[in-house]
Write a protein that holds these residues in place. Structure first.
Motif, short mmCIF file in Angstrom:
data_model
loop_
_atom_site.label_atom_id
_atom_site.label_comp_id
_atom_site.label_asym_id
_atom_site.label_seq_id
_atom_site.Cartn_x
_atom_site.Cartn_y
_atom_site.Cartn_z
N GLU A 169 -10.10 -0.29 -9.38
CA GLU A 169 -9.20 0.86 -9.60
C GLU A 169 -9.83 2.16 -9.12
O GLU A 169 -9.12 3.08 -8.70
CB GLU A 169 -8.84 0.94 -11.08
CG GLU A 169 -7.93 -0.18 -11.54
CD GLU A 169 -7.44 0.01 -12.96
OE1 GLU A 169 -6.26 0.37 -13.14
OE2 GLU A 169 -8.24 -0.21 -13.90
N ASN A 170 -11.15 2.22 -9.16
CA ASN A 170 -11.84 3.42 -8.66
C ASN A 170 -12.10 3.38 -7.17
O ASN A 170 -12.55 4.38 -6.59
CB ASN A 170 -13.17 3.58 -9.39
CG ASN A 170 -13.02 4.11 -10.80
OD1 ASN A 170 -11.98 4.65 -11.16
ND2 ASN A 170 -14.05 3.94 -11.61
N GLY A 171 -11.86 2.21 -6.54
CA GLY A 171 -12.15 2.08 -5.11
C GLY A 171 -13.63 2.02 -4.81
O GLY A 171 -14.07 2.45 -3.74
N ARG A 220 -3.11 3.61 -2.23
CA ARG A 220 -3.13 2.81 -3.45
C ARG A 220 -2.61 1.41 -3.14
O ARG A 220 -1.53 1.27 -2.57
CB ARG A 220 -2.26 3.44 -4.54
CG ARG A 220 -2.71 4.82 -4.98
CD ARG A 220 -4.08 4.77 -5.65
NE ARG A 220 -4.46 6.04 -6.27
CZ ARG A 220 -5.16 6.97 -5.68
NH1 ARG A 220 -5.53 6.81 -4.41
NH2 ARG A 220 -5.50 8.07 -6.31
N LEU A 248 -9.17 3.02 -0.13
CA LEU A 248 -8.21 2.25 -0.92
C LEU A 248 -8.63 2.19 -2.39
O LEU A 248 -9.81 2.11 -2.70
CB LEU A 248 -8.08 0.83 -0.38
CG LEU A 248 -7.45 0.65 1.00
CD1 LEU A 248 -7.57 -0.80 1.45
CD2 LEU A 248 -5.99 1.09 1.00
N ARG A 249 -7.63 2.20 -3.26
CA ARG A 249 -7.85 1.97 -4.68
C ARG A 249 -6.74 1.07 -5.20
O ARG A 249 -5.61 1.11 -4.70
CB ARG A 249 -7.83 3.28 -5.48
CG ARG A 249 -8.97 4.23 -5.15
CD ARG A 249 -8.96 5.42 -6.10
NE ARG A 249 -10.05 6.34 -5.82
CZ ARG A 249 -10.41 7.34 -6.63
NH1 ARG A 249 -9.75 7.53 -7.76
NH2 ARG A 249 -11.41 8.12 -6.31
N LEU A 250 -7.06 0.26 -6.19
CA LEU A 250 -6.07 -0.61 -6.81
C LEU A 250 -5.31 0.16 -7.89
O LEU A 250 -5.92 0.88 -8.69
CB LEU A 250 -6.76 -1.83 -7.42
CG LEU A 250 -5.88 -2.82 -8.19
CD1 LEU A 250 -4.89 -3.49 -7.25
CD2 LEU A 250 -6.75 -3.87 -8.88
N ARG A 251 -3.98 0.00 -7.90
CA ARG A 251 -3.17 0.64 -8.95
C ARG A 251 -2.54 -0.44 -9.82
O ARG A 251 -1.81 -1.30 -9.33
CB ARG A 251 -2.09 1.53 -8.34
CG ARG A 251 -1.42 2.42 -9.40
CD ARG A 251 -0.47 3.41 -8.77
NE ARG A 251 0.82 2.79 -8.47
CZ ARG A 251 1.79 3.38 -7.77
NH1 ARG A 251 1.58 4.59 -7.25
NH2 ARG A 251 2.93 2.78 -7.55
N VAL A 292 0.84 -1.19 0.00
CA VAL A 292 0.00 0.00 0.00
C VAL A 292 0.88 1.24 0.00
O VAL A 292 1.83 1.35 0.78
CB VAL A 292 -0.95 0.02 1.23
CG1 VAL A 292 -1.69 1.34 1.31
CG2 VAL A 292 -1.96 -1.13 1.15
N ASP A 293 0.56 2.16 -0.89
CA ASP A 293 1.29 3.43 -0.98
C ASP A 293 0.27 4.56 -1.06
O ASP A 293 -0.38 4.74 -2.09
CB ASP A 293 2.20 3.43 -2.22
CG ASP A 293 2.97 4.73 -2.38
OD1 ASP A 293 3.09 5.50 -1.39
OD2 ASP A 293 3.42 5.01 -3.51
N VAL A 330 -0.82 -1.31 -4.58
CA VAL A 330 0.05 -1.45 -5.75
C VAL A 330 0.34 -2.93 -5.99
O VAL A 330 0.89 -3.61 -5.12
CB VAL A 330 1.37 -0.68 -5.53
CG1 VAL A 330 2.28 -0.81 -6.76
CG2 VAL A 330 1.09 0.78 -5.22
#
Length: 278
Positions: A207-209, A30, A219-222, A26-27, A32
């Motif tokens: 990706e949009n959370g 995101r 949180l969102r996926l990158r 997690v960053d 990652v």
């Protein structure tokens, strides 16, 4: 930095149906995805778990961590979780099938299987089910190896705090976006354009959370373009399921970092276990 992983598990991995790890971190909100690893044998998977080079890690594993208390007590098995798992590991798959089939044979139609308390809110298959899917054998193959690697199971058993094992279920997160729409199949004839569209819809939502679990945690996926295409193109859904488990692990890790000693888990039966987010 803590390594986060999501594991799409197979009790009989092979080149065709490998165990898949989605590895990331997690960053700044995101999740990652760094890479995906595949294991074609249980020994190779167990070796990864035991390798200190990967420490520390927090993993969400798509396999049941416990059996229904009703079943365990009926069979007269140990009701301490660790002792129960060790007893279970000592049995053959035929032993397990015979014991569970005899249990089911005594019960009425529509209530053959015993369920864990988590099955209802998670919508998961009973962990004693030995066919379609054979989750009883997933428990038999996976949990003893996690124990052997020294993993800690929050709420179930202490262990190496650098190896945190949590029970995940990708279907729970997927249904929060797609409802009952299917997005995967191991059968080539059922790997349709509609399922491809569903996978793309699910990836876009991640990706949009959009899923409530992610939205509430910020949180969102990158993903890279190539990762996004690879997840959509895997019609079996194994790669995407591993990512869904990764997101559940990230959710639990973030809660723990914010002071939740229970990794987002509620109070639960310490014999049965609980699924993240249920």
């Amino acid at each position: 930095m803590t390594t986060l992983l999501g594991c799409d598990f197979s009790s009989a991995p092979s080149r065709r149906k490998a165990i898949v790890h989605a590895v990331g971190h997690v960053d700044r909100g995101r999740v990652v995805l760094q890479r995906q690893d595949r294991f074609e044998s249980l020994d190779d998977w167990a070796a990864w778990l035991a390798d200190d080079a990967h420490l520390p890690w927090v993993g969400g594993f798509d396999l049941p961590f416990g059996l229904p208390r009703e079943l365990v007590e009926h069979l007269g098995w140990p009701t301490s979780w660790v002792d129960c798992i060790r007893h279970y590991a000592s049995l053959s798959r035929q032993d397990i099938r015979d014991a569970f089939a005899a249990f089911c044979h005594q019960r009425p139609i529509g209530g053959k299987f015993a369920h864990r308390a988590t099955d209802g809110p998670a919508g998961s298959s009973p962990s004693m089910k030995w066919v379609n899917p054979p989750v009883a054998f997933m428990l038999h193959a996976g949990v003893p190896r996690l124990l052997g690697a020294g993993a800690e199971f929050p709420g179930l058993a202490t262990g190496d705090p650098r190896r945190i094992a949590l029970e995940a279920y990708p279907g729970l997160l997927a249904r929060s976006v797609l409802g009952a729409t299917s997005y995967k199949s191991d059968e080539v004839r059922r790997q349709t354009a509609d399922r491809l569209i569903a996978r793309r819809t699910l990836i876009h939502a991640l990706e949009n959370g959009d899923p409530p679990l992610m939205r509430d945690a910020g949180l969102r996926l990158r993903l890279t373009h190539s990762q996004r295409d690879a997840l959509a193109d895997d019609a079996s859904g194994d790669s995407l399921d591993a990512v869904l488990c990764l997101i559940q692990a990230a959710w639990a890790w973030q809660l723990h970092e914010r002071g939740d000693e229970h990794w987002g888990l509620p109070a639960f039966d310490p014999l049965e276990g609980w699924i993240l987010g249920a």
